[in-house]
Design a protein around this motif. Structure first.
Motif, short mmCIF file in Angstrom:
data_model
loop_
_atom_site.label_atom_id
_atom_site.label_comp_id
_atom_site.label_asym_id
_atom_site.label_seq_id
_atom_site.Cartn_x
_atom_site.Cartn_y
_atom_site.Cartn_z
N LEU A 119 0.86 -1.19 0.00
CA LEU A 119 0.00 0.00 0.00
C LEU A 119 0.89 1.24 0.00
O LEU A 119 1.80 1.36 0.84
CB LEU A 119 -0.91 0.04 1.23
N LYS A 120 0.66 2.14 -0.94
CA LYS A 120 1.48 3.34 -1.04
C LYS A 120 0.98 4.39 -0.04
O LYS A 120 0.25 5.32 -0.37
CB LYS A 120 1.44 3.91 -2.46
N GLY A 121 1.37 4.18 1.19
CA GLY A 121 0.97 5.08 2.27
C GLY A 121 1.27 4.41 3.60
O GLY A 121 1.03 3.22 3.77
N GLY A 122 1.81 5.18 4.53
CA GLY A 122 2.14 4.63 5.83
C GLY A 122 1.95 5.66 6.92
O GLY A 122 0.91 6.34 6.99
N LYS A 123 2.98 5.81 7.75
CA LYS A 123 2.88 6.77 8.85
C LYS A 123 2.72 8.20 8.33
O LYS A 123 2.10 9.04 8.99
CB LYS A 123 4.14 6.68 9.72
N ASP A 157 -10.48 -5.69 -4.46
CA ASP A 157 -11.46 -4.96 -3.65
C ASP A 157 -10.87 -3.68 -3.07
O ASP A 157 -11.51 -2.62 -3.06
CB ASP A 157 -11.97 -5.87 -2.53
N LEU A 158 -9.61 -3.76 -2.57
CA LEU A 158 -8.98 -2.60 -1.95
C LEU A 158 -8.72 -1.48 -2.96
O LEU A 158 -8.66 -0.30 -2.59
CB LEU A 158 -7.68 -3.00 -1.27
N LYS A 159 -8.52 -1.85 -4.22
CA LYS A 159 -8.30 -0.83 -5.24
C LYS A 159 -9.50 0.10 -5.37
O LYS A 159 -9.38 1.23 -5.86
CB LYS A 159 -8.01 -1.50 -6.60
N LYS A 160 -10.68 -0.35 -4.91
CA LYS A 160 -11.91 0.44 -5.06
C LYS A 160 -12.30 1.12 -3.76
O LYS A 160 -13.29 1.86 -3.73
CB LYS A 160 -13.05 -0.47 -5.51
N ARG A 161 -11.57 0.86 -2.68
CA ARG A 161 -11.98 1.38 -1.36
C ARG A 161 -11.03 2.46 -0.86
O ARG A 161 -9.85 2.48 -1.21
CB ARG A 161 -12.06 0.25 -0.34
N LYS A 162 -11.56 3.31 0.00
CA LYS A 162 -10.75 4.36 0.61
C LYS A 162 -10.22 3.89 1.96
O LYS A 162 -10.87 3.15 2.69
CB LYS A 162 -11.58 5.63 0.81
N MET A 200 -8.10 7.47 -1.45
CA MET A 200 -7.79 6.34 -2.30
C MET A 200 -6.28 6.08 -2.22
O MET A 200 -5.48 6.99 -2.42
CB MET A 200 -8.20 6.60 -3.75
N ILE A 201 -5.91 4.85 -1.90
CA ILE A 201 -4.51 4.48 -1.75
C ILE A 201 -4.14 3.47 -2.83
O ILE A 201 -4.90 2.54 -3.12
CB ILE A 201 -4.25 3.83 -0.36
N ILE A 202 -2.98 3.65 -3.44
CA ILE A 202 -2.49 2.67 -4.43
C ILE A 202 -2.20 1.35 -3.74
O ILE A 202 -1.47 1.32 -2.74
CB ILE A 202 -1.24 3.20 -5.15
N VAL A 203 -2.78 0.28 -4.24
CA VAL A 203 -2.56 -1.06 -3.67
C VAL A 203 -2.08 -1.98 -4.77
O VAL A 203 -2.70 -2.06 -5.84
CB VAL A 203 -3.86 -1.62 -3.03
#
Length: 467
Positions: free
Chosen positions: A397-401, A450-455, A460-463
């Motif tokens: 997932l392109k996002g963390g702390k 599924d995660l590609k469509k969810r916030k 919206m996070i790149i998965v």
């Protein structure tokens, strides 16, 4: 005995089944109940006998997943072994969401410090780097309930006795376990000082070396040594083999000769960069190369199932070195062969090893042959963990702390899919700019789409599937 007779949890039994652990091996049958009973233990067993699983299985059972601090500390003499042990813990503990972290030198310490701030249940590391983290205050050992010293004799042989004592003195009262193929006075000294009424286990055999391996030697001269090695390779056509040298210079000489002849090969020795060593070992384990040319850094604890042959380009000078080299073949219940190239002046070493091990080397010869095209290409080896990866997918997932993402945010987003349960979610790792999550039970592709469509956190996070 079967593993389901040991009273293990369903999660561990499921992982063991996928990993194709069939029968409980002798060392596992003796050690697992003792460690489950929280008793100290000293184990002497031949290399390749299943020691790692014998302590990983009971320790995984005892881990409290809710605790964020390390609960098991495994000390190893080499970085390769630390990485392998951590992988074994993660594989066997995958359905219990166990996170094991390898820690060793010549690796950026900043990244290790960041990783140690995550939920880490097991730390597997080399003695020098573990002590470094303790002195920096970046490794909290206050919740450790078991300390394991693997390949204990080699730890002491490499001069780590003083550093090891410093580590042991920082530990809380905990279980101790010493594992090794051979024992020495330093091991006994540590055992007497830090172990409480330990159970001593020796898997008795007629001989101390792995008797699944046939021992051969070939007389050579300095001039025909390399040519003889080539002839042996082309005659035997091993599925995978390790060629051992006594010095890094010889490792490079053999590697260059093999590479120039078009053989599928890689090498490791202490002079290579850490990343290159680990990558070469990883690629060899995956079957991308047929031959590994190595110094004795690879002779301890490296578990590669399908090594059929071990070749000693340089003759080992002690029985102990021979034991650990040839132990890379004939793992568990497989047969293996070992061939040692010997100069006339080195026959004294063969005779000495025969006497110490109460065994006999068979003299053989190399048949002259031309290079086999078959050996010029690698043959993919089907690994146990590849079967596990069919059931487990790691997502990136392109996002963390930096985006204030927490494990609960990821879990919540995943569980919005009604076809997914909490039991399908494995280890979650939150880093500064990215996060990772293991999806279990073969539901990775479904969760990924599924995660590609969810916030997550209203964004919206790149998965993607982790590379």
């Amino acid at each position: 005995m079967k593993f389901n007779e040991l009273g293990l949890s369903a999660e561990i039994l499921k992982a063991l089944d996928i990993l194709e652990y069939k029968e409980v091996l002798p060392v596992q049958e003796k050690v697992i109940p003792i460690l489950l009973d929280k008793k100290d233990v000293i184990v002497r067993s031949k290399t390749g006998s299943g020691k790692t699983a014998s302590y990983a299985i009971p320790e995984i059972e005892k881990i409290d997943w809710m605790l964020n601090q390390p609960q098991v500390l495994v000390l190893t003499p080499t970085r390769e072994l630390a990485k392998q042990v951590a992988g074994e813990f993660k594989a066997i503990g995958s359905y219990k969401r166990i996170n094991a972290l390898p820690i060793f030198g010549q690796q950026p310490i900043k990244g290790q410090i960041t990783a140690l701030k995550q939920k880490v249940h097991v730390v597997c590391g080399t003695i020098g780097r573990i002590l470094d983290h303790i002195e920096r205050g970046t490794l909290d050992l206050s919740m450790v309930h078991t300390c394991i010293i693997d390949e204990a004799d080699e730890c002491f042989k490499l001069g780590f006795l003083d550093d090891l004592e410093k580590i042991l003195q920082t530990l809380p009262l905990c279980n101790m376990a010493l594992f090794s193929a051979t024992m020495n006075d330093d091991v006994k000294q540590i055992a007497g000082k830090y172990l409480h009424d330990p159970v001593e286990i020796q898997i008795k055999e007629a001989k101390e070396y792995n008797t699944n391996i046939s021992l051969y030697y070939v007389k050579v001269t300095k001039e025909n040594k390399m040519e003889t090695l080539f002839h042996l390779m082309n005659e035997h056509k091993p599925s995978q083999a390790i060629i051992f040298c006594n010095f890094r210079e010889n490792v490079e000489t053999v590697f260059d000769a093999f590479y120039d002849e078009g053989y599928s090969c890689c090498m490791i020795h202490g002079g290579l960069d850490q990343d290159e060593r680990l990558l070469n070992m990883q690629d060899f384990k995956k079957g991308m190369f047929r031959f590994l040319i190595a110094s004795d850094v690879a002779a301890r604890g490296i578990d590669i199932e399908k090594i059929s042959h071990v070749y000693n380009y340089d003759c080992p000078t002690t029985a102990e070195n021979l034991i650990h080299r040839i132990g890379r073949s004939g793992r568990v219940d497989r047969r293996g062969e070992s061939y040692t190239l010997v100069l006339d002046t080195q026959m004294k070493y063969i005779e000495r090893m025969e006497e110490e091990l109460d065994t006999h080397f068979i003299e053989t010869y190399a048949k002259k042959s031309v290079m086999s095209k078959e050996l010029a290409t690698s043959e993919r080896v089907h690994l146990k963990d590849e079967k596990l990866s069919e059931q487990i997918m790691k997502l990136y997932l392109k996002g963390g702390k930096n985006k204030k993402i927490r494990p609960g945010d990821i879990v919540g987003a995943i569980l919005e899919n009604k076809n997914v349960t909490f039991e399908d979610i494995g280890v979650i790792e939150i880093l500064e700019h990215q996060s990772y999550v293991d999806i279990l039970n073969g539901k990775g592709e479904m969760v990924l789409e599924d995660l590609k469509k969810r916030k997550i956190k209203n964004k919206m996070i790149i998965v993607e599937k982790a590379k």
